[in-house]
Enzyme design. Structure first.
Site, PDB file in Angstrom:
ATOM      1  N   LEU A   1       0.835  -1.191   0.000  1.00 52.39           N
ATOM      2  CA  LEU A   1       0.000   0.000   0.000  1.00 52.39           C
ATOM      3  C   LEU A   1       0.870   1.242   0.000  1.00 52.39           C
ATOM      4  O   LEU A   1       2.049   1.197   0.352  1.00 52.39           O
ATOM      5  CB  LEU A   1      -0.973   0.013   1.182  1.00 52.39           C
ATOM      6  CG  LEU A   1      -0.479  -0.203   2.609  1.00 52.39           C
ATOM      7  CD1 LEU A   1       0.260   1.023   3.154  1.00 52.39           C
ATOM      8  CD2 LEU A   1      -1.657  -0.505   3.539  1.00 52.39           C
ATOM      9  N   SER A   2       0.278   2.333  -0.437  1.00 53.13           N
ATOM     10  CA  SER A   2       0.971   3.614  -0.383  1.00 53.13           C
ATOM     11  C   SER A   2       0.942   4.113   1.053  1.00 53.13           C
ATOM     12  O   SER A   2      -0.075   3.987   1.737  1.00 53.13           O
ATOM     13  CB  SER A   2       0.272   4.635  -1.284  1.00 53.13           C
ATOM     14  OG  SER A   2       0.229   4.200  -2.623  1.00 53.13           O
TER      15      SER A   2
ATOM     16  N   THR B   1       1.412   7.904  -2.577  1.00 48.48           N
ATOM     17  CA  THR B   1       2.332   8.788  -1.867  1.00 48.48           C
ATOM     18  C   THR B   1       2.906   9.839  -2.811  1.00 48.48           C
ATOM     19  O   THR B   1       3.190  10.968  -2.398  1.00 48.48           O
ATOM     20  CB  THR B   1       3.473   7.981  -1.226  1.00 48.48           C
ATOM     21  OG1 THR B   1       2.911   6.917  -0.463  1.00 48.48           O
ATOM     22  CG2 THR B   1       4.331   8.853  -0.323  1.00 48.48           C
ATOM     23  N   ALA B   2       3.062   9.467  -4.068  1.00 49.53           N
ATOM     24  CA  ALA B   2       3.557  10.434  -5.054  1.00 49.53           C
ATOM     25  C   ALA B   2       2.636  11.658  -5.120  1.00 49.53           C
ATOM     26  O   ALA B   2       3.095  12.806  -5.138  1.00 49.53           O
ATOM     27  CB  ALA B   2       3.653   9.763  -6.431  1.00 49.53           C
TER      28      ALA B   2
ATOM     29  N   HIS C   1       7.290   4.350 -10.648  1.00 50.17           N
ATOM     30  CA  HIS C   1       7.817   3.135 -11.278  1.00 50.17           C
ATOM     31  C   HIS C   1       8.870   3.484 -12.331  1.00 50.17           C
ATOM     32  O   HIS C   1       9.593   4.459 -12.214  1.00 50.17           O
ATOM     33  CB  HIS C   1       6.683   2.285 -11.844  1.00 50.17           C
ATOM     34  CG  HIS C   1       5.661   1.863 -10.811  1.00 50.17           C
ATOM     35  ND1 HIS C   1       6.006   1.434  -9.555  1.00 50.17           N
ATOM     36  CD2 HIS C   1       4.302   1.833 -10.858  1.00 50.17           C
ATOM     37  CE1 HIS C   1       4.921   1.133  -8.875  1.00 50.17           C
ATOM     38  NE2 HIS C   1       3.869   1.382  -9.623  1.00 50.17           N
TER      39      HIS C   1
END
Length: 312
Positions: A91-92, A144-145, A182
Site C-alpha cells: 500500500l501507499s 504517496t507520489a 515506477h
C-alpha cells in the site's frame, strides 16, 4: 478495478501445501497438516517481483502457510484494502491513515527514495514554481507520489491516469505535466520530456530524510503472531533476492515492461535495498514525518500516528 487502465490481477501460489505455482510450474512440498492460506497482494513491477522472488518460486520454507500472490497496481490495492480483500498488501504510505483500523504496517518490504523519488515531467521546459494551476496527470489520489506533490504545490488540477499511460499523456500534451512513478522515472528522457522536479530530492531538502513511498501491511484481524511470521517471511524473501541478485533479476525481468536488463537492475536497486530489509529508526521517523505533514496540510485523516508491527 479501482482505476482505469491495464493493471492486471494474477494469482500465484507458494507455500507448503502441495500446490503448484502456475507461473513456474514448481510444486510445493506437502505437509501433514493443513496449511493456512495467506493472500499476498503486490504490484506487477520488477522491484516487487524481485522482492518476492524467493517466496513465489518456493525458495523459502513457510511451514503452516500457503501464500497466494495477487498482482495489481498500487491504486487498486489501496482501494481493495478498504474492504480487507487481502491478508497482506502493498500500500501507499499516503493510504495508510485511512486503513490504520484494518491494517498494521510491517517493518520490512518498503520502498524509500533516498534523495530521489516520483518525478514531475513536462513536454517542454518548465520551472518547478510554474506547476501551480497546471493540469497534472497523477497515478492515483491515494498514492504517496500525489501526497508529496500536493505538499510541494497544493494548487494543481489532478487528472487521474493509469501510471503506465502518464508518459504518453504528457508527450501528446493531453496534460500540462505528469507525475511519474515506477520505471517512468527512468524512461522519460528517451521520450524527450523535461524534468520539472524530483519530489524525492525536494523531500530530502526539506527533511534530511528518505521519502517513504510504499510499504507492506497485514490485517489486524490475523493477530500479531501470524503478522510477525509473515513479516519474517517477507524479510527472508527480500534477503534471498539481494543475496542471489542475478537469478532474482532474471525472474523480475518478466515484469520490467519497457526496460532493458541494465535499466531494470538500476530501478530495482533504487527500491529494493537496505531500507526494504528494515526501516530502522530513520525510516520510521520518515514515515511518521510524512503522515504528520500530510495531516497538518489537511490531506490525510488524523490522528497523525503510525504503528509498525516488528518481528520482536
Amino acid at each position: 478495478m479501482g482505476m482505469p487502465g491495464e493493471s492486471r490481477e494474477q494469482g500465484r501460489t507458494s507455500g507448503t501445501k502441495g500446490t503448484t505455482n502456475p507461473m513456474t510450474g514448481q510444486a510445493t512440498s506437502k505437509t501433514s497438516t493443513e496449511a493456512r492460506e495467506i493472500k499476498l497482494a503486490h504490484s506487477p513491477d520488477s522491484d516487487d517481483a524481485f522482492m518476492f522472488y524467493a517466496l513465489a518460486t518456493h525458495k523459502l520454507n513457510t511451514p503452516g502457510y500457503k501464500y497466494t500472490h495477487v498482482l495489481s497496481d498500487i491504486q487498486t490495492l489501496n482501494e481493495a484494502a478498504l474492504t480487507e480483500t487481502y491478508d497482506v498488501t502493498a500500500l501507499s504510505f499516503a493510504a495508510y491513515p485511512g486503513l490504520r483500523d484494518k491494517y498494521v504496517l510491517l517493518d520490512c518490504g518498503a520502498s524509500f527514495g533516498e534523495n530521489y523519488g516520483p518525478i514531475v515531467v513536462a513536454p517542454n521546459t518548465m520551472k518547478a514554481s510554474e506547476i501551480a494551476g497546471k493540469r497534472v496527470a497523477v497515478p492515483g489520489l491515494k498514492t504517496t507520489a500525489y501526497l508529496a506533490l500536493k505538499l510541494f504545490e497544493p494548487n494543481i488540477e489532478a487528472v487521474v491516469t493509469p501510471f503506465d499511460k502518464i508518459l504518453e499523456a504528457v508527450k501528446t500534451e493531453v496534460v500540462d505535466a505528469g507525475l511519474l512513478i515506477h520505471e517512468g522515472q527512468l524512461l522519460f528522457p528517451q521520450l524527450g520530456l523535461h524534468r520539472v522536479i524530483d519530489l524525492g530530492v525536494w523531500w530530502h531538502e526539506q527533511t534530511g530524510m528518505p521519502l517513504p513511498l510504499g510499504g507492506n501491511a497485514v490485517r489486524r484481524a490475523l493477530g500479531p503472531e501470524i503478522g510477525r511470521s509473515i513479516a519474517k517471511t517477507i524479510r527472508d524473501s527480500v534477503e534471498y533476492g539481494l543475496e542471489h541478485r542475478e537469478e532474482a533479476l532474471n525472474y523480475a525481468m518478466q515484469f520490467a515492461r519497457d526496460m532493458e536488463t541494465e535499466l531494470a537492475d538500476k530501478f530495482i536497486s533504487m527500491y529494493v535495498n537496505r531500507w526494504t530489509l528494515g526501516y530502522g529508526e530513520l525510516g520510521k521517523r520518515a514515515v511518521t514525518e510524512l503522515i504528520v505533514r500530510g495531516t497538518a496540510a489537511g490531506l490525510l485523516p488524523g490522528p497523525a500516528t503510525v504503528e509498525f508491527l516488528s518481528e520482536e
